[in-house]
Design an enzyme around this catalytic site. Sequence first.
Site: not given
Length: 139
Positions: A50-51
């Site tokens: 998700g980064c």
Amino acid sequence: MSIADKQALLLEELGFFQDWTERYEYVISLGKKLAPMEDASKNAEHLIKGCQSQVWLDAKLEDGKVRYVADSDSLITKGMIALFVHVLDDETPDDILTADMSFIDRTGLKEHLAPTRANALNLMANQMKQRALSFSLPS
């Protein structure tokens, strides 16, 4: 030194800088001081999903304390994960799990990050707590 003490000290250090660019330079310098992560550990298992940038986090339990190793392919992101390593490394799983991570909001860094990078801070904190949780569960 407790986690809260480390957080207060970090906030005090960041307070010395007058503008956000100086704060980011300080955060980047923290990232550069992280212990190197072995290339073999930079894999999907250790990737924080998700980064925007790739961020890897590994942890192990030594003498009842969690030891974190982290890296990123981005200097600012590596600095951001270094903030968390700085305050949570070498603490017990229970202390990590009960730590108030809202200190990151008081750094003033989120206001100058793209929304995806600001969200990454929450993902990093959650992932570090997840790793601590895995060490506190009964075998």
